[in-house]
Design an enzyme around this catalytic site. Structure first.
Site, PDB file in Angstrom:
ATOM      1  N   ARG A 185     -50.193  65.829  82.543  1.00 51.33           N
ATOM      2  CA  ARG A 185     -49.279  65.335  81.497  1.00 51.33           C
ATOM      3  C   ARG A 185     -48.436  64.145  81.950  1.00 51.33           C
ATOM      4  O   ARG A 185     -47.384  63.862  81.362  1.00 51.33           O
ATOM      5  CB  ARG A 185     -48.370  66.442  80.976  1.00 51.33           C
ATOM      6  CG  ARG A 185     -49.173  67.566  80.375  1.00 51.33           C
ATOM      7  CD  ARG A 185     -48.357  68.432  79.462  1.00 51.33           C
ATOM      8  NE  ARG A 185     -49.218  69.476  78.946  1.00 51.33           N
ATOM      9  CZ  ARG A 185     -49.494  70.602  79.591  1.00 51.33           C
ATOM     10  NH1 ARG A 185     -48.943  70.841  80.761  1.00 51.33           N
ATOM     11  NH2 ARG A 185     -50.296  71.481  79.053  1.00 51.33           N
ATOM     12  N   LYS A 238     -49.335  48.893  78.870  1.00 54.05           N
ATOM     13  CA  LYS A 238     -50.482  49.263  78.033  1.00 54.05           C
ATOM     14  C   LYS A 238     -51.590  49.736  78.959  1.00 54.05           C
ATOM     15  O   LYS A 238     -51.996  49.015  79.870  1.00 54.05           O
ATOM     16  CB  LYS A 238     -50.977  48.063  77.230  1.00 54.05           C
ATOM     17  CG  LYS A 238     -50.128  47.766  76.013  1.00 54.05           C
ATOM     18  CD  LYS A 238     -50.841  46.768  75.108  1.00 54.05           C
ATOM     19  CE  LYS A 238     -50.005  46.426  73.891  1.00 54.05           C
ATOM     20  NZ  LYS A 238     -50.648  45.414  73.041  1.00 54.05           N
ATOM     21  N   GLU A 259     -54.309  32.691  79.461  1.00 54.76           N
ATOM     22  CA  GLU A 259     -53.089  33.452  79.157  1.00 54.76           C
ATOM     23  C   GLU A 259     -51.851  32.699  79.655  1.00 54.76           C
ATOM     24  O   GLU A 259     -50.777  32.782  79.059  1.00 54.76           O
ATOM     25  CB  GLU A 259     -53.130  34.849  79.792  1.00 54.76           C
ATOM     26  CG  GLU A 259     -54.384  35.663  79.501  1.00 54.76           C
ATOM     27  CD  GLU A 259     -54.391  36.401  78.157  1.00 54.76           C
ATOM     28  OE1 GLU A 259     -53.346  36.432  77.471  1.00 54.76           O
ATOM     29  OE2 GLU A 259     -55.468  36.930  77.800  1.00 54.76           O
ATOM     30  N   LYS A 284     -43.406  37.696  79.967  1.00 54.50           N
ATOM     31  CA  LYS A 284     -43.944  38.969  79.465  1.00 54.50           C
ATOM     32  C   LYS A 284     -42.880  40.055  79.555  1.00 54.50           C
ATOM     33  O   LYS A 284     -42.718  40.859  78.624  1.00 54.50           O
ATOM     34  CB  LYS A 284     -45.205  39.367  80.228  1.00 54.50           C
ATOM     35  CG  LYS A 284     -45.758  40.682  79.696  1.00 54.50           C
ATOM     36  CD  LYS A 284     -47.236  40.768  79.596  1.00 54.50           C
ATOM     37  CE  LYS A 284     -47.636  42.029  78.817  1.00 54.50           C
ATOM     38  NZ  LYS A 284     -49.038  42.358  78.950  1.00 54.50           N
ATOM     39  N   GLU A 308     -44.683  47.514  70.781  1.00 56.63           N
ATOM     40  CA  GLU A 308     -45.266  46.575  69.826  1.00 56.63           C
ATOM     41  C   GLU A 308     -45.019  46.952  68.372  1.00 56.63           C
ATOM     42  O   GLU A 308     -45.932  47.067  67.570  1.00 56.63           O
ATOM     43  CB  GLU A 308     -46.774  46.413  70.099  1.00 56.63           C
ATOM     44  CG  GLU A 308     -47.313  45.121  69.488  1.00 56.63           C
ATOM     45  CD  GLU A 308     -48.731  44.773  69.966  1.00 56.63           C
ATOM     46  OE1 GLU A 308     -49.012  44.922  71.158  1.00 56.63           O
ATOM     47  OE2 GLU A 308     -49.504  44.326  69.116  1.00 56.63           O
ATOM     48  N   ARG A 311     -43.357  41.879  70.158  1.00 54.97           N
ATOM     49  CA  ARG A 311     -44.410  41.911  71.189  1.00 54.97           C
ATOM     50  C   ARG A 311     -45.731  41.362  70.658  1.00 54.97           C
ATOM     51  O   ARG A 311     -46.567  40.875  71.419  1.00 54.97           O
ATOM     52  CB  ARG A 311     -44.592  43.341  71.728  1.00 54.97           C
ATOM     53  CG  ARG A 311     -45.591  43.419  72.872  1.00 54.97           C
ATOM     54  CD  ARG A 311     -45.516  44.726  73.648  1.00 54.97           C
ATOM     55  NE  ARG A 311     -46.545  44.734  74.683  1.00 54.97           N
ATOM     56  CZ  ARG A 311     -46.600  45.599  75.680  1.00 54.97           C
ATOM     57  NH1 ARG A 311     -45.695  46.547  75.781  1.00 54.97           N
ATOM     58  NH2 ARG A 311     -47.552  45.535  76.579  1.00 54.97           N
ATOM     59  N   ASN A 313     -50.180  38.372  71.197  1.00 56.12           N
ATOM     60  CA  ASN A 313     -51.563  38.349  70.691  1.00 56.12           C
ATOM     61  C   ASN A 313     -52.002  36.954  70.241  1.00 56.12           C
ATOM     62  O   ASN A 313     -53.089  36.798  69.675  1.00 56.12           O
ATOM     63  CB  ASN A 313     -51.728  39.320  69.515  1.00 56.12           C
ATOM     64  CG  ASN A 313     -51.486  40.749  69.942  1.00 56.12           C
ATOM     65  OD1 ASN A 313     -51.775  41.109  71.082  1.00 56.12           O
ATOM     66  ND2 ASN A 313     -50.928  41.552  69.060  1.00 56.12           N
ATOM     67  N   HIS A 340     -55.607  35.801  70.217  1.00 57.66           N
ATOM     68  CA  HIS A 340     -56.427  37.001  70.420  1.00 57.66           C
ATOM     69  C   HIS A 340     -57.112  37.515  69.159  1.00 57.66           C
ATOM     70  O   HIS A 340     -57.986  38.374  69.252  1.00 57.66           O
ATOM     71  CB  HIS A 340     -55.588  38.115  71.060  1.00 57.66           C
ATOM     72  CG  HIS A 340     -55.370  37.903  72.542  1.00 57.66           C
ATOM     73  ND1 HIS A 340     -54.630  36.850  73.030  1.00 57.66           N
ATOM     74  CD2 HIS A 340     -55.809  38.583  73.630  1.00 57.66           C
ATOM     75  CE1 HIS A 340     -54.620  36.908  74.357  1.00 57.66           C
ATOM     76  NE2 HIS A 340     -55.326  37.952  74.751  1.00 57.66           N
ATOM     77  N   HIS A 390     -60.690  37.807  70.032  1.00 57.51           N
ATOM     78  CA  HIS A 390     -61.403  39.087  70.129  1.00 57.51           C
ATOM     79  C   HIS A 390     -62.693  39.071  69.311  1.00 57.51           C
ATOM     80  O   HIS A 390     -63.705  39.635  69.721  1.00 57.51           O
ATOM     81  CB  HIS A 390     -60.522  40.241  69.638  1.00 57.51           C
ATOM     82  CG  HIS A 390     -59.535  40.699  70.673  1.00 57.51           C
ATOM     83  ND1 HIS A 390     -58.319  41.271  70.339  1.00 57.51           N
ATOM     84  CD2 HIS A 390     -59.574  40.676  72.031  1.00 57.51           C
ATOM     85  CE1 HIS A 390     -57.669  41.562  71.453  1.00 57.51           C
ATOM     86  NE2 HIS A 390     -58.405  41.211  72.488  1.00 57.51           N
ATOM     87  N   HIS A 440     -63.137  36.702  78.602  1.00 54.13           N
ATOM     88  CA  HIS A 440     -61.939  36.882  77.782  1.00 54.13           C
ATOM     89  C   HIS A 440     -61.086  35.602  77.694  1.00 54.13           C
ATOM     90  O   HIS A 440     -60.637  35.211  76.620  1.00 54.13           O
ATOM     91  CB  HIS A 440     -61.111  38.040  78.344  1.00 54.13           C
ATOM     92  CG  HIS A 440     -59.854  38.301  77.579  1.00 54.13           C
ATOM     93  ND1 HIS A 440     -59.858  38.833  76.311  1.00 54.13           N
ATOM     94  CD2 HIS A 440     -58.548  38.081  77.891  1.00 54.13           C
ATOM     95  CE1 HIS A 440     -58.603  38.932  75.877  1.00 54.13           C
ATOM     96  NE2 HIS A 440     -57.795  38.487  76.816  1.00 54.13           N
TER      97      HIS A 440
HETATM   98 ZN    ZN Z   1     -55.721  38.564  76.752  1.00 54.59          ZN
END
Ligand code: ZN
Ligand code: ADP
Length: 362
Positions: free
Chosen positions: A121, A143, A185, A227, A237, A241, A245, A248, A252, A264
């Site tokens: 946990r 994340k 990035e 960041k 988010e 936040r 993206n 992205h 993506h 990426h």
């Molecule tokens: Zn990225």
């Protein structure tokens, strides 16, 4: 030693940029009296970084650790590997006070973070990023997760690390295509929140392209500060936040449509070019800023046009299936100036298609 803090109340943690000795000393202090599982991948191990870490920990009188070396690659970023990490933790005798340590890029880092979020946990977790992308992005912010057959990062948790420590020397063995991946990035931070940083990048493309370690140390620090600031204001988010993206949404989609053969960073660069093009078409952005961004990306050998034979309808359809888009409408982060962006909902898809059209290769 160079330290900054991610301010999250009682979950605050330091980011340390230094050398292996400094990182190991901090790590040994955190781990003292506990057991640890270090998770890494075969390439990082072969580059000698696991051995260096183990030696440095032993020099700091910490020896209660086990290591797990995973095969590299996104294709292993799944629940089977997460289970492998957890079962290795059991056999290594890790308990609730133990710590998982990721010595890796984002792939193993995300899975180790997730394993630590759910093992018994939740136990503590430390990130030792070994790629530029992990150093400026995935290792900071909490994340964690793994992919499902249906899509990337569909399973995961927010679980903040206790410490992020980067030994600058690990970056020396990183293949060029990997550090260029991280550079997209880096440019992103300039575009979304720091015009001065953007102009620093523009003036120093030579140092960026020669991967000058001293210069990179400052660059990585600024990215982590950016960041950390965004994450501190919106950990899960719910709002701001989302600006991270930038690049992205289209990114993506093109990444997915290439079956993940497009790296990426290249996908994000294309995504930023697409977002800027759309913003200009929507009269939100001066074309000179779009030009600035794209010149910088090109100087860093990153693409600003869609891959050969791209199909605009497929890109837009794929954007609809992105987990961040809901209610059949597309949300995108669009630039409004150098160093400023806005989250725009209900994107006009005709205009988006027209913007993408202009990014097709001749
Ligand atoms: Zn990225
Ligand atoms: P990312 O951090 O970009 O998400 P990965 O974790 O997949 O990516 O790492 C990218 C690739 O680089 C992988 O093949 C990984 O094994 C390799 N790698 C990571 N760090 C290093 C390093 N310091 N030296 C050499 N190869 C590395």
């Amino acid at each position: 030693m160079n330290t900054l803090t991610v301010e999250l109340g009682e979950r605050s943690y330091p980011i340390v940029l230094g050398d292996m000795r400094e990182c190991a000393a901090m790590l040994a202090e955190k781990l003292s009296g506990r057991s640890a599982l270090i998770v890494t991948d075969e390439n990082v191990e072969q580059a000698g970084h696991l051995e260096r870490l183990q030696q440095a920990l032993a020099e700091n009188d910490f020896t209660d650790f086990h290591a797990l070396i995973l095969p590299p690659g996104e294709e292993h970023k799944n629940l089977v590997t997460v289970e492998q990490i957890a079962r290795t933790a059991v056999s290594a005798g890790l308990n609730r006070r133990s710590v998982m340590v990721a010595l890796s890029g984002g792939v193993v880092g995300d899975m180790t973070g997730f394993a630590s979020a759910v093992y018994m946990r939740g136990i503590e977790f430390i990130q030792l990023p070994t790629t530029l992308l992990a150093a400026v992005d995935s290792s900071v912010g909490g994340k964690t997760g793994a992919d499902l057959p249906e899509g990337k990062n569909l399973i995961g948790a927010f679980h903040q690390p206790q410490l992020v420590a980067l030994d600058m020397a690990v970056l020396a063995t990183l293949p060029e295509c990997e550090w260029r991946n991280g550079l997209a990035e880096v440019v992103k931070y300039g575009m979304i929140m720091d015009e001065k940083f953007l102009s620093l990048l523009e003036k120093n493309t030579g140092k960026l392209n020669s991967f000058d370690p001293d210069f990179y140390c400052g660059i990585i620090r600024r990215c982590c500060e950016c960041k950390a600031e965004v994450v501190a204001g919106d950990e899960c988010e719910k709002g701001r936040r989302a600006i991270l993206n930038y690049g992205h949404t289209v990114g993506h989609a093109v990444e997915k449509l290439s079956n993940f053969t497009l790296p990426h960073g290249q996908a994000v660069a294309i995504g930023m070019a697409a977002a800027a093009r759309l913003a200009v078409k929507m009269n939100m952005l001066n074309a000179a800023v779009e030009e600035r961004q794209n010149q910088l990306l090109k100087a860093l050998k990153l693409p600003t046009l869609l891959p050969q034979a791209s199909n605009i309808n497929s890109i837009i359809q794929t954007m609809h299936s992105d987990k961040k888009n809901s209610n059949n409408s597309i949300t995108m982060v669009l630039p409004t100036a150098a160093g400023a962006v806005e989250v725009v909902r209900n994107i006009d898809e005709k205009l988006l298609a027209a913007a993408l059209e202009e990014l097709l290769q001749p």
